[in-house]
Design an enzyme around this catalytic site. Sequence first.
Site, short mmCIF file in Angstrom:
data_model
loop_
_atom_site.label_atom_id
_atom_site.label_comp_id
_atom_site.label_asym_id
_atom_site.label_seq_id
_atom_site.Cartn_x
_atom_site.Cartn_y
_atom_site.Cartn_z
N TRP A 1 38.05 27.24 36.46
CA TRP A 1 38.06 27.73 37.85
C TRP A 1 37.12 26.90 38.71
O TRP A 1 37.45 26.59 39.87
CB TRP A 1 37.71 29.21 37.91
CG TRP A 1 38.73 30.06 37.20
CD1 TRP A 1 38.53 30.87 36.12
CD2 TRP A 1 40.14 30.16 37.52
NE1 TRP A 1 39.71 31.46 35.75
CE2 TRP A 1 40.71 31.06 36.59
CE3 TRP A 1 40.96 29.59 38.50
CZ2 TRP A 1 42.08 31.39 36.59
CZ3 TRP A 1 42.32 29.92 38.51
CH2 TRP A 1 42.85 30.80 37.58
N ASP B 1 32.03 32.22 43.35
CA ASP B 1 33.30 32.79 42.90
C ASP B 1 32.96 33.85 41.87
O ASP B 1 32.62 33.54 40.73
CB ASP B 1 34.19 31.69 42.31
CG ASP B 1 35.48 32.25 41.70
OD1 ASP B 1 35.70 33.48 41.77
OD2 ASP B 1 36.27 31.45 41.16
N LYS C 1 40.77 41.58 38.74
CA LYS C 1 40.02 41.75 37.49
C LYS C 1 39.13 43.00 37.54
O LYS C 1 39.25 43.86 36.71
CB LYS C 1 39.18 40.51 37.20
CG LYS C 1 40.04 39.41 36.58
CD LYS C 1 40.01 38.13 37.32
CE LYS C 1 41.04 37.15 36.77
NZ LYS C 1 41.05 35.91 37.52
C1 LIG Z 1 41.32 34.71 38.01
C2 LIG Z 1 40.29 33.85 38.61
C3 LIG Z 1 40.57 33.01 39.71
C4 LIG Z 1 41.95 32.88 40.30
O1 LIG Z 1 42.25 33.96 41.07
P1 LIG Z 1 43.63 34.05 41.89
O2 LIG Z 1 43.43 35.34 42.61
O3 LIG Z 1 44.74 34.07 40.88
O4 LIG Z 1 43.71 32.89 42.78
C5 LIG Z 1 39.54 32.28 40.24
N1 LIG Z 1 38.30 32.32 39.73
C6 LIG Z 1 37.99 33.10 38.67
C7 LIG Z 1 36.60 33.13 38.15
C8 LIG Z 1 38.98 33.88 38.08
O5 LIG Z 1 38.69 34.66 37.02
#
Ligand SMILES: *Cc1c(COP(=O)(O)O)cnc(C)c1O
Length: 373
Positions: free
Chosen positions: A117, A186, A210
């Site tokens: 990511w 993030d 999540k």
């Molecule tokens: C799942 C995830 C993403 C991607 O998220 P989307 O909503 O599918 O764009 C980005 N960063 C992390 C840490 C993730 O776990």
Amino acid sequence: MTASATQGTLTSAENTRGKHNFSAGPAVLPEAVIRRVQQDIWDIDGSGIGIMEHSHRGPVVDGVWERTEAACRKLANISDDYAIMYLQGGASTQFSMIPANLLPEGGTADYINTGAWSQKAIKEAKLYGTPHLAASSEDSNFDHIPTDLKCSDKPAYLHFTSNNTIFGTEFSDEPACPEGTFLVCDASSDIFSKPIDVSKYGVIYAGAQKNLGPSGVTLVIMRKDIAERCERTLPSMGMYKTHAENDSRYNTPPVFGVYVMGVVFEWILENGGLKGMAIRNAAKAQAIYDVLDAGFYKPHAKTGSRSMMNITFNCPSDDLNKVFLKEAQANSFDGLKGHRSVGGIRASVYNAFPAAGCQALAQFMRDFAQKNG
Ligand SMILES: *Cc1c(COP(=O)(O)O)cnc(C)c1O
């Protein structure tokens, strides 16, 4: 009528659906939340209309917006210096929106590379400026959180991924932020899983699917002075300013996702808040890490960098990984297959994942090790 007056509490911790859902995302939601949502899909706040059928500018959605923002501010103690935004396009859209808005032409932004990511975020930053690699754990297939940062001279910001969903590593503390800049995080896979001092950050963003709700909405918490900035000419929908100034209702927002996220915030508040989540999550993860530390299994993340949300490991052989996953599935453990870049097994145990499910998996793992060791 308020939602809570008519619809009971959100404290029940039952799991009556017969599956232990270890999915990495979209992931399990609290059963008490699902039950309230079921009701509100039919008729919210006694309005005779379901949440998905209300105008995003009407009084019922006004109420949802107020409750959601109030609960969000309360649970993480977020001051009025910060805007709370509900955006679309997932965390992946934030990878480009952040540099597009906040990285000046020819400027440098620092990134910590802790996995897939982070790499995707770095790739998008290259479209707008120069990402500088402040640290990386790529050499050891992202099995730890690097601590030795080499920041550039005057970065526009320092970006990091607080929990690495694929590799199962997590920052236990924020990285030290260089003077005169701000942290961008993030936090998609560990947001609100433990206490957080929001005042240390410029920007926190997280796809909801999540820890917060359904996919389709991204929570962005941003210092208001940063949200006002925009380094280049961008389409209206691509500017934070547009969303901050319009209360995330410049266009039709993902109302249902925001609504569910609000109920999840209330569920967190009614279940001990972020401190309560942290205590529960640590005990849940420890039950599984204890089994990993007893031998047989090969944990991926190094001690000290272990994630409380995603637990990654392999069996002694690839054949045994396959047998493990097959037997797990037959025993109602779902979603345990590891990401292809680590292989083996990944147990995702976000806030909503019940403690009893972690204990059940730990017992299954002990039995499997004894049979095959
Ligand atoms: C799942 C995830 C993403 C991607 O998220 P989307 O909503 O599918 O764009 C980005 N960063 C992390 C840490 C993730 O776990």
